[in-house]
Design a protein around this motif. Structure first.
Motif, PDB file in Angstrom:
ATOM      1  N   THR B   3       0.841  -1.203   0.000  1.00  0.00           N
ATOM      2  CA  THR B   3       0.000   0.000   0.000  1.00  0.00           C
ATOM      3  C   THR B   3       0.875   1.252   0.000  1.00  0.00           C
ATOM      4  OG1 THR B   3      -1.503  -1.274   1.359  1.00  0.00           O
ATOM      5  CG2 THR B   3      -1.973   1.074   1.173  1.00  0.00           C
ATOM      6  N   THR B   6       2.234   1.733  -3.429  1.00  0.00           N
ATOM      7  CA  THR B   6       1.158   2.144  -4.353  1.00  0.00           C
ATOM      8  C   THR B   6       0.890   3.642  -4.191  1.00  0.00           C
ATOM      9  OG1 THR B   6       0.180  -0.040  -4.166  1.00  0.00           O
ATOM     10  CG2 THR B   6      -1.240   1.688  -5.033  1.00  0.00           C
ATOM     11  N   TRP B   7       0.886   4.111  -2.934  1.00  0.00           N
ATOM     12  CA  TRP B   7       0.677   5.538  -2.683  1.00  0.00           C
ATOM     13  C   TRP B   7       1.815   6.370  -3.287  1.00  0.00           C
ATOM     14  CZ3 TRP B   7      -2.797   8.934  -0.404  1.00  0.00           C
ATOM     15  CH2 TRP B   7      -4.008   8.346   0.021  1.00  0.00           C
ATOM     16  N   TRP B 213      -4.928   2.149  -6.736  1.00  0.00           N
ATOM     17  CA  TRP B 213      -4.862   3.192  -5.711  1.00  0.00           C
ATOM     18  C   TRP B 213      -6.236   3.469  -5.081  1.00  0.00           C
ATOM     19  CZ3 TRP B 213      -5.014   9.066  -6.375  1.00  0.00           C
ATOM     20  CH2 TRP B 213      -4.576   9.702  -5.223  1.00  0.00           C
ATOM     21  N   LYS B 215      -9.133   1.953  -5.778  1.00  0.00           N
ATOM     22  CA  LYS B 215      -9.956   0.730  -5.688  1.00  0.00           C
ATOM     23  C   LYS B 215     -11.391   0.967  -6.189  1.00  0.00           C
ATOM     24  CE  LYS B 215      -6.668  -1.222  -3.061  1.00  0.00           C
ATOM     25  NZ  LYS B 215      -5.650  -2.054  -3.666  1.00  0.00           N
TER      26      LYS B 215
END
Lengths: 282, 217
Positions: B3, B6-7, B213, B215
């Motif tokens: 996560t 991804t950010w 990102w 979703k």
């Protein structure tokens, strides 16, 4: 024509390009969020690409060169996943390499995606090998015609290739029934056709970024390429043939909407230009 | 951890896309970060995937003493940093230019010139295309019959356009103009494919933003 109309046309002619960017963004985003299944026909080039893999007997060796980097991931990564999926489904054994420094991590990404799928039973070193990157461009292509072991003494992970069972059956291009090249520029398909296909008479198919398609099409027409995936559209056709929907099919609606908008903008731009010019002539 | 990355990727994507509005410090930061990372990555992979396995390790292990020649040629390249000794780097450069020029001539002659000329020597009408049309009359099979004539006629017209010893007037001028038109069609196709590639890049980034990102899909 009324003066107000001319004024409006002139305003449109000077339209801030950021409005165009916004329109393109919307045209692309909406079909991605609200997908619609659009009909699609499969081109002969894609059918040939599919058939070349389909007709190989199980256990055959295939050489796959992934010559691209994250900048071309949008088109070439879905091709890599779909091609590997097809090769593994047919029980073919694959030797993968790259002549682009950032190519091997893209291959690893694709392999990890397939490994995460249920039912994946292929073993590294026996069913597939990632030889990694090698500098030398055309020199590497020519030298692989002599000995792949000399060019790639170790694989992408640093393991001696002599310790990999699959590499025991590999000597040079002649060891492979098929050569697949996924590329988007230099060095890529054009150089492989010139230095490997023409010289060593290997059967070669290619997946190309759309920007390279006009250049590579001549090789398809001459028979030097036995099949080709032409950009993301070609990959979507391939996924349809495989009956394995992937990223390319997901992207196709957005691609179509984006293209339609560009066509409308080109026509509108030209009509406005000629209307204003015609008025100016008078 | 995924996560987090991804950010980072999403924020960097937005920083790069912000250039479409106007040039700004966020874009500059992302741009410089990319250049630095790419240079570092290429250097590392060249060292671990090329220099060590293909040159240093076999040389140190005494497997191939001839590798001392490319090693010395490589070292000679570093003399470019000295104004006084930079002439030494011309030797390895000359070696590389010679090798690649030779390869280019052979590759182009074998792969492009001969095979493309060979592929242009075709019957004006393909018997296979005629058979295809006879078996399944339709628009596509009819267009298939036009394939060979278009290649032959187009090739002649475009070659005439590039034949400058003859003034482009009269019949020659007509064919040259047709050749120009066909070249324009080729450029148009090239532009269309370029749009396709650029659009795919944009779609890929947007898809990453809305799927990985946000979703949303």
């Amino acid at each position: 024509m009324k003066p107000e109309t001319i004024q409006t046309l002139k305003k449109l002619e000077r339209l801030d390009k950021r409005w165009v960017f916004l329109l393109v963004a919307l045209a692309v985003l909406i079909p991605l969020i609200v997908p619609v299944k659009a009909p699609m026909t499969v081109s002969q080039a894609t059918k040939d690409y599919y058939e070349q893999i389909e007709k190989l007997p199980a256990g055959s060796l295939v050489l796959l060169s992934c010559d691209y980097d994250p900048g071309s991931k949008a088109e070439l990564y879905p091709m890599t996943v779909a091609t590997l999926r097809h090769l593994f489904r047919k029980d073919l054994r694959v030797v993968i390499l790259s002549l682009w420094p950032a190519g091997p991590p893209m291959v690893e990404l694709a392999l990890n995606e397939l490994k995460a799928e249920p039912g994946f039973k292929k073993r590294y070193g026996y069913h597939y090998v990632n030889l990694g990157f090698k500098e030398g461009r055309e020199a590497v292509m020519v030298d692989m015609g002599r000995s792949i072991h000399d060019v790639f003494p170790v694989d992408f992970h640093g393991a001696n290739v002599n310790t990999l069972s699959l590499m025991g059956e590999v000597q040079n291009y002649a060891s492979f029934r098929l050569f697949v090249n996924l590329s988007v520029g230099y060095p890529g398909t054009k150089e492989y056709v010139q230095y490997a296909q023409s010289r060593f008479r290997i059967t070669m198919i290619a997946g190309a970024g759309a920007v390279s398609v006009p250049e590579y099409s001549a090789y398809l027409q001459s028979g030097q390429l036995s099949g080709m995936l032409m950009g993301i559209a070609g990959c979507a056709e391939y996924e349809q043939l495989l009956e394995e929907p992937g990223l390319a099919l997901t992207f196709m609606n957005a691609q179509t909407a984006g293209h339609l908008l560009i066509i409308v903008l080109i026509i509108a731009g030209n009509v406005i230009y000629f209307m204003i010019r015609k008025k100016g002539d008078k | 951890m995924d996560t987090f990355w991804t950010w980072i990727a999403a924020l960097l994507t937005l920083m790069i896309l912000s250039f479409l509005y106007k040039d700004n410090p966020f874009f500059k930061v992302a741009e410089h970060l990319f250049v630095g990372l790419a240079a570092g990555y290429v250097l590392a992979i060249q060292f671990f995937n090329v220099f060590r396995p293909n040159l240093w390790d076999p040389l140190v292990a005494g497997e191939n003493f001839l590798l001392i020649i490319p090693f010395i040629l490589g070292l000679m390249m570093f003399t470019r940093f000295s104004d006084k000794h930079s002439w030494i780097s011309r030797w390895p450069l000359a070696y590389m230019i010679g090798i690649y020029s030779g390869l280019a001539v052979i590759g182009f002659t074998e792969g492009d010139l001969m095979r493309q000329v060979q592929a242009s020597i075709i019957p004006p009408v393909s018997t296979e295309a005629v058979k295809g049309f006879a078996a399944d009359p339709g628009v596509l099979t009819a267009l298939g019959m036009l394939s060979n004539p278009v290649i032959v006629f187009g090739l002649i017209c475009i070659l005439l356009y590039f034949f400058f010893s003859l003034e482009h007037k009269g019949t020659a001028g007509f064919f040259a103009k047709v050749g120009t038109g066909l070249l324009m069609v080729g450029f148009g196709a090239g532009y269309g494919y370029t749009v396709m590639t650029r659009m795919a890049l944009l779609i890929d980034r947007f898809y990453f933003l809305i799927s990985d990102w946000l979703k949303l899909v």
